[in-house]
Design a protein around this motif. Structure first.
Motif, PDB file in Angstrom:
ATOM      1  N   SER A   1       0.811  -1.213   0.000  1.00 37.51           N
ATOM      2  CA  SER A   1       0.000   0.000   0.000  1.00 37.51           C
ATOM      3  C   SER A   1       0.847   1.267   0.000  1.00 37.51           C
ATOM      4  O   SER A   1       0.415   2.316  -0.441  1.00 37.51           O
ATOM      5  N   HIS A   2       2.093   1.174   0.466  1.00 38.66           N
ATOM      6  CA  HIS A   2       2.936   2.358   0.615  1.00 38.66           C
ATOM      7  C   HIS A   2       4.318   2.236  -0.035  1.00 38.66           C
ATOM      8  O   HIS A   2       5.114   3.168   0.044  1.00 38.66           O
ATOM      9  N   ALA A   3       4.627   1.090  -0.652  1.00 36.50           N
ATOM     10  CA  ALA A   3       5.980   0.898  -1.192  1.00 36.50           C
ATOM     11  C   ALA A   3       5.995  -0.142  -2.303  1.00 36.50           C
ATOM     12  O   ALA A   3       5.085  -0.961  -2.428  1.00 36.50           O
ATOM     13  N   LEU A   4       7.075  -0.099  -3.086  1.00 39.30           N
ATOM     14  CA  LEU A   4       7.352  -1.109  -4.106  1.00 39.30           C
ATOM     15  C   LEU A   4       8.651  -1.798  -3.710  1.00 39.30           C
ATOM     16  O   LEU A   4       9.584  -1.146  -3.257  1.00 39.30           O
TER      17      LEU A   4
ATOM     18  N   ARG B   1      11.354   1.108  -2.694  1.00 34.85           N
ATOM     19  CA  ARG B   1      11.149   2.554  -2.642  1.00 34.85           C
ATOM     20  C   ARG B   1       9.730   2.831  -2.178  1.00 34.85           C
ATOM     21  O   ARG B   1       8.819   2.035  -2.384  1.00 34.85           O
ATOM     22  N   SER B   2       9.559   3.977  -1.536  1.00 37.81           N
ATOM     23  CA  SER B   2       8.239   4.409  -1.086  1.00 37.81           C
ATOM     24  C   SER B   2       7.444   4.928  -2.272  1.00 37.81           C
ATOM     25  O   SER B   2       8.015   5.434  -3.244  1.00 37.81           O
ATOM     26  N   LEU B   3       6.129   4.817  -2.163  1.00 38.38           N
ATOM     27  CA  LEU B   3       5.270   5.388  -3.195  1.00 38.38           C
ATOM     28  C   LEU B   3       5.137   6.893  -2.957  1.00 38.38           C
ATOM     29  O   LEU B   3       5.205   7.357  -1.816  1.00 38.38           O
TER      30      LEU B   3
ATOM     31  N   LYS C   1       2.927  10.630  -3.436  1.00 38.97           N
ATOM     32  CA  LYS C   1       1.603  11.020  -2.909  1.00 38.97           C
ATOM     33  C   LYS C   1       0.432  10.437  -3.693  1.00 38.97           C
ATOM     34  O   LYS C   1      -0.595  10.107  -3.118  1.00 38.97           O
ATOM     35  N   THR C   2       0.558  10.319  -5.013  1.00 36.28           N
ATOM     36  CA  THR C   2      -0.570   9.843  -5.822  1.00 36.28           C
ATOM     37  C   THR C   2      -0.582   8.328  -6.013  1.00 36.28           C
ATOM     38  O   THR C   2      -1.648   7.751  -6.189  1.00 36.28           O
ATOM     39  N   GLU C   3       0.575   7.683  -5.996  1.00 37.60           N
ATOM     40  CA  GLU C   3       0.644   6.249  -6.295  1.00 37.60           C
ATOM     41  C   GLU C   3      -0.146   5.357  -5.336  1.00 37.60           C
ATOM     42  O   GLU C   3      -0.707   4.349  -5.777  1.00 37.60           O
ATOM     43  N   PRO C   4      -0.258   5.670  -4.042  1.00 41.60           N
ATOM     44  CA  PRO C   4      -1.065   4.801  -3.170  1.00 41.60           C
ATOM     45  C   PRO C   4      -2.540   4.749  -3.567  1.00 41.60           C
ATOM     46  O   PRO C   4      -3.253   3.825  -3.194  1.00 41.60           O
ATOM     47  N   LYS C   5      -2.982   5.717  -4.355  1.00 38.96           N
ATOM     48  CA  LYS C   5      -4.381   5.756  -4.791  1.00 38.96           C
ATOM     49  C   LYS C   5      -4.653   4.805  -5.953  1.00 38.96           C
ATOM     50  O   LYS C   5      -5.798   4.548  -6.282  1.00 38.96           O
ATOM     51  N   TYR C   6      -3.606   4.278  -6.588  1.00 36.86           N
ATOM     52  CA  TYR C   6      -3.788   3.337  -7.685  1.00 36.86           C
ATOM     53  C   TYR C   6      -4.475   2.079  -7.162  1.00 36.86           C
ATOM     54  O   TYR C   6      -4.288   1.684  -6.009  1.00 36.86           O
TER      55      TYR C   6
ATOM     56  N   LYS D   1      -0.831  -1.051  -9.236  1.00 37.92           N
ATOM     57  CA  LYS D   1       0.420  -0.961  -8.477  1.00 37.92           C
ATOM     58  C   LYS D   1       1.326  -2.150  -8.771  1.00 37.92           C
ATOM     59  O   LYS D   1       2.535  -1.997  -8.915  1.00 37.92           O
ATOM     60  N   GLU D   2       0.741  -3.335  -8.868  1.00 39.27           N
ATOM     61  CA  GLU D   2       1.542  -4.529  -9.159  1.00 39.27           C
ATOM     62  C   GLU D   2       2.172  -4.435 -10.548  1.00 39.27           C
ATOM     63  O   GLU D   2       3.351  -4.738 -10.724  1.00 39.27           O
ATOM     64  N   LEU D   3       1.396  -4.013 -11.536  1.00 39.14           N
ATOM     65  CA  LEU D   3       1.939  -3.835 -12.890  1.00 39.14           C
ATOM     66  C   LEU D   3       2.984  -2.722 -12.907  1.00 39.14           C
ATOM     67  O   LEU D   3       4.036  -2.853 -13.542  1.00 39.14           O
ATOM     68  N   TYR D   4       2.685  -1.644 -12.208  1.00 37.69           N
ATOM     69  CA  TYR D   4       3.617  -0.524 -12.130  1.00 37.69           C
ATOM     70  C   TYR D   4       4.937  -0.969 -11.504  1.00 37.69           C
ATOM     71  O   TYR D   4       6.014  -0.545 -11.931  1.00 37.69           O
TER      72      TYR D   4
END
Length: 158
Positions: A64-67, A83-85, A87-92, A97-100
């Protein structure tokens, strides 16, 4: 010379990281600086004769907060990275997020993955339904993400 000493000697003219046992810990103020440092380290490692054999795996995860990811060859883990996500990436959506995560880490490990057969492993089974369908049947945002991994010879495993 132990592995810590070898790492220090190999990368002694680069800044922005510390050696802990036989690992490199990158620390920078911004993501851009971090990525620049990571790229310099990966390029140096490649030039120093670091070789992958035929079995190369990229294992990724999106929280939810990192990759996070690790690259392995023949069952041996080479680097762990996260790396941390922003501000906008946690909203995906989790699927995005998995594909990203796959796309992001492919780009980060470009020098090791491009032109090589790679097993990209993710733990999000719903991705299998998306990537097994024709690209035109995926939602536009997913299409944009999938197009970014086209240059790589990936076998996606879920």
């Amino acid at each position: 010379m132990n592995s810590k000493g070898k790492l220090k000697k190999t990368f002694e003219d680069l800044e922005g990281f510390v050696v802990i046992v036989d690992n490199l810990l990158i620390y920078r103020a911004t993501i851009e600086e971090h990525d620049k440092c990571l790229l310099a380290i990966l390029e140096r490692a490649r030039l120093c004769g670091f070789r992958f054999n035929k079995s190369t795996d990229l294992t990724v995860d999106a929280l939810s907060h990192a990759l996070g990811a690790y690259l392995s060859s023949n069952g041996n883990v080479i680097p762990y990275i996260s790396r941390s996500l922003n501000k906008t990436e946690p909203k995906y959506a989790q699927l995005e997020k998995e594909l990203y995560a796959i796309v992001f880490w492919c780009k980060q490990f470009y020098y090791y993955l491009y032109g090589r057969k790679v097993n990209a492993k993710a733990d999000h089974k719903p991705l299998d339904n998306i990537v097994s369908k024709p690209l035109k049947k995926a939602p536009t945002r997913i299409q944009q993400i999938l197009l970014q991994i086209q240059p790589y010879d990936l076998t996606l495993i879920f």
